[in-house]
Every structure is written in structure tokens, then in C-alpha cells.
Write a protein that holds these residues in place. Structure first.
Motif, PDB file in Angstrom:
ATOM      1  N   GLN A   1       0.819  -1.212   0.000  1.00 38.07           N
ATOM      2  CA  GLN A   1       0.000   0.000   0.000  1.00 38.07           C
ATOM      3  C   GLN A   1       0.854   1.265   0.000  1.00 38.07           C
ATOM      4  OE1 GLN A   1      -3.359  -0.616  -0.392  1.00 38.07           O
ATOM      5  NE2 GLN A   1      -2.447  -2.665  -0.534  1.00 38.07           N
ATOM      6  N   LEU A   2       1.877   1.271   0.814  1.00 38.57           N
ATOM      7  CA  LEU A   2       2.803   2.410   0.891  1.00 38.57           C
ATOM      8  C   LEU A   2       4.216   1.846   0.946  1.00 38.57           C
ATOM      9  CD1 LEU A   2       0.949   4.548   3.594  1.00 38.57           C
ATOM     10  CD2 LEU A   2       0.983   4.979   1.138  1.00 38.57           C
ATOM     11  N   GLY A   3       5.025   2.191  -0.030  1.00 40.69           N
ATOM     12  CA  GLY A   3       6.370   1.642  -0.098  1.00 40.69           C
ATOM     13  C   GLY A   3       7.332   2.311   0.866  1.00 40.69           C
ATOM     14  N   ASP A   4       8.440   1.624   1.139  1.00 39.71           N
ATOM     15  CA  ASP A   4       9.453   2.172   2.034  1.00 39.71           C
ATOM     16  C   ASP A   4      10.085   3.443   1.478  1.00 39.71           C
ATOM     17  OD1 ASP A   4       8.940   0.124   3.756  1.00 39.71           O
ATOM     18  OD2 ASP A   4      10.820  -0.965   3.423  1.00 39.71           O
ATOM     19  N   ASP A   5       9.982   3.669   0.168  1.00 40.87           N
ATOM     20  CA  ASP A   5      10.541   4.882  -0.414  1.00 40.87           C
ATOM     21  C   ASP A   5       9.801   6.138   0.045  1.00 40.87           C
ATOM     22  OD1 ASP A   5       8.367   3.730  -1.982  1.00 40.87           O
ATOM     23  OD2 ASP A   5       8.674   5.396  -3.364  1.00 40.87           O
ATOM     24  N   LEU A   6       8.634   5.956   0.678  1.00 39.44           N
ATOM     25  CA  LEU A   6       7.847   7.099   1.148  1.00 39.44           C
ATOM     26  C   LEU A   6       8.078   7.406   2.625  1.00 39.44           C
ATOM     27  CD1 LEU A   6       4.451   6.251  -0.615  1.00 39.44           C
ATOM     28  CD2 LEU A   6       6.197   7.883  -1.371  1.00 39.44           C
ATOM     29  N   ILE A   7       8.903   6.604   3.304  1.00 39.80           N
ATOM     30  CA  ILE A   7       9.088   6.771   4.745  1.00 39.80           C
ATOM     31  C   ILE A   7       9.587   8.169   5.086  1.00 39.80           C
ATOM     32  CG2 ILE A   7      10.463   6.044   6.742  1.00 39.80           C
ATOM     33  CD1 ILE A   7      10.304   3.190   5.686  1.00 39.80           C
TER      34      ILE A   7
END
Length: 274
Positions: A94-100
């Protein structure tokens, strides 16, 4: 006497959501801990104060709070009657680690439509019989979350190279069940143990041992909701024994492993997609 929180927790049969957690918290204070999933929180009553990324924030009714994975946070009520919350733990589909990095500085989202979509998804998750509705609501909600995060890209500086603290965290993540000593980490990273402790605490706001324990508790939650007994979970999640497991689980969540495992609601009925 400290009140036991009222709670329900379950793992829905749906790709994208690792856990659903509904609770009324009165006296419990969450210590610094982390999750490997995204924490999507709405508060229905009261107010929560928490620290994330060395900054203090608040969560209250009508706003959405999105806490990124791997970043330590705590939580406590700032209202006399405690607070009531609903939480979804979202995985990287749903939300990738690239968005952390985009979520760390500003975890608060003031978006009435997003909050309404989250509420509708929570309602749908408690009913059985229309998986397509749940998938549809999840898709709409996740899309809006990603849009919010990507709007911040232009305000971010270039991502910095991971330092010693991040390399240590990667090592802890790979070994948190079986455990790794500071001496072993020191040998692997070629850094003095004391320096590892200092840089990790300064970077992430919690001690190395606290991080490992929080990862084990996070795993234990999943195993309990999958039907594994607390005794088996204690071993599978890397705790020394059942007493050790019970003590740390209750310290983090304010309730026992057995009560947590038995808190899943009976789902029934079906909802209509609005």
C-alpha cells in the motif's frame, strides 16, 4: 489501579492490511517502539500526544495520523478520560518504504475525505461477505495517502546516505528473533560497541535493546492473531521465556498476550460501497 484497555485486534484476510486494532486507552502510556508496517491512526474520542523522529505531535478527532515503519514513536493520552482509537497497520503493498522519509516530519494529515474513507473501511472490515467492497475502499484510501506523501517531494532535500545507525538497524532487523550481541554487531560493522549504542540512540530516539524488543512484540502480535498460542509465540518471537514475553508485551500494549489474542471480534453481515 491502572485500568486495562478495552481493545479488539484481528488480522483481516486481505492483502495490504497486516492488522486492525480498535482500543479505548485510559491509563496506559506507550513506550518508545517501532513497527515494520505503516500505522494509520484515527482518534474517535480524546487526544493523543506522541513523539516521532525527535519531534512531538498530537492526534485528535477529525485528523488522520500516518506513522511510517521503522521510526520509533510513543503515545499517551492528554485528556482525562483517555482516548479511543482505530488503527490499521498497512504493509508495503500500500505504501512503499521509499515514502518513509516523506512521512517522518509531518505525520498529521488534515483531510476530511481521507478520514471518511478510513472510517468506512474500518466499518467494512468488521463485516463478512463482500471482499470486493473492502478491496475497493482500501484502494481508494491508499491512493489518497500516496498522493499526500508525494506532494511533499519538492520540499525534501536529497536523501542522505545511511550511516552507522542505519547499518546497525539493518543488522538488528535481520537478527531480531535469534538476537545479536553488541560485540557481534561491533565486529560486523567495525565500530566500537559503545559508539554503536550512542549513534543508534541519537538517530532513532531509543536504545538498541528497546528496538529489538519492539520488533519482537510486533512479530508476536501477528503470530497471536494467526492463532498461535502465547507459549509458542514467546519462543517464535525470540523471547527468553513466557514470563519475559508477557512482561514486555504488557509493557508495550498494556494488556496480556492471551487477552490480546482473544480480542478479535466476530464479524458478520455486509456493507454497501458508498
Amino acid at each position: 489501579m491502572v485500568d486495562q484497555p478495552e481493545l479488539r485486534a484481528w488480522h483481516p484476510p486481505l492483502v495490504g492490511i497486516e492488522e486492525v486494532f480498535h482500543a479505548r486507552i485510559t491509563d496506559h502510556v506507550y513506550p518508545m517502539h517501532t513497527h515494520e508496517t505503516w500505522t494509520l491512526l484515527i482518534v474517535d474520542d480524546g487526544m493523543v500526544r506522541y513523539n516521532l523522529g525527535r519531534h512531538e505531535h498530537g492526534a485528535l478527532d477529525q485528523i488522520v495520523t500516518l506513522l511510517p515503519p521503522h521510526v520509533p514513536h510513543n503515545g499517551r493520552s492528554v485528556t482525562p478520560g483517555g482516548f479511543q482509537k482505530r488503527v490499521m497497520y498497512l504493509d508495503s503493498t500500500q505504501l512503499g518504504d521509499d515514502l518513509i522519509g516523506l512521512a517522518v516530519d509531518c505525520p498529521v494529515l488534515q483531510d476530511p475525505l481521507l478520514r471518511q474513507r478510513i472510517h468506512q473501511l474500518h466499518v467494512a472490515l468488521e463485516r463478512r461477505g463482500d471482499e470486493l467492497e473492502v478491496e475497493s475502499r482500501l484502494a481508494l484510501m491508499s491512493e489518497r495517502l500516496r498522493d499526500h506523501l508525494r506532494q511533499r517531494v519538492q520540499d525534501r532535500s536529497a536523501v542522505r546516505e545511511p550511516g552507522i545507525a542505519h547499518r546497525l538497524r539493518e543488522l538488528l532487523d535481520a537478527k531480531f528473533v535469534e538476537g545479536i550481541s553488541l560485540q557481534q554487531a561491533s565486529a560486523a560493522l567495525h565500530v566500537h560497541p559503545a559508539h554503536l549504542v550512542r549513534v543508534f540512540s541519537r538517530e532513532f530516539g531509543m536504545g538498541v535493546h528497546q528496538y529489538v524488543t519492539s520488533r519482537r512484540v510486533d512479530l508476536a502480535r501477528k503470530l497471536l492473531l494467526s492463532g498461535m498460542s502465547p507459549r509458542q509465540v514467546a519462543v517464535a518471537a525470540g523471547f527468553y521465556d513466557q514470563s519475559h514475553f508477557h512482561r514486555h508485551f504488557k509493557r508495550v500494549l498494556g494488556t496480556s498476550p492471551g487477552r490480546y489474542a482473544g480480542s478479535a471480534p466476530a464479524v458478520q453481515g455486509a456493507a454497501h460501497l458508498l
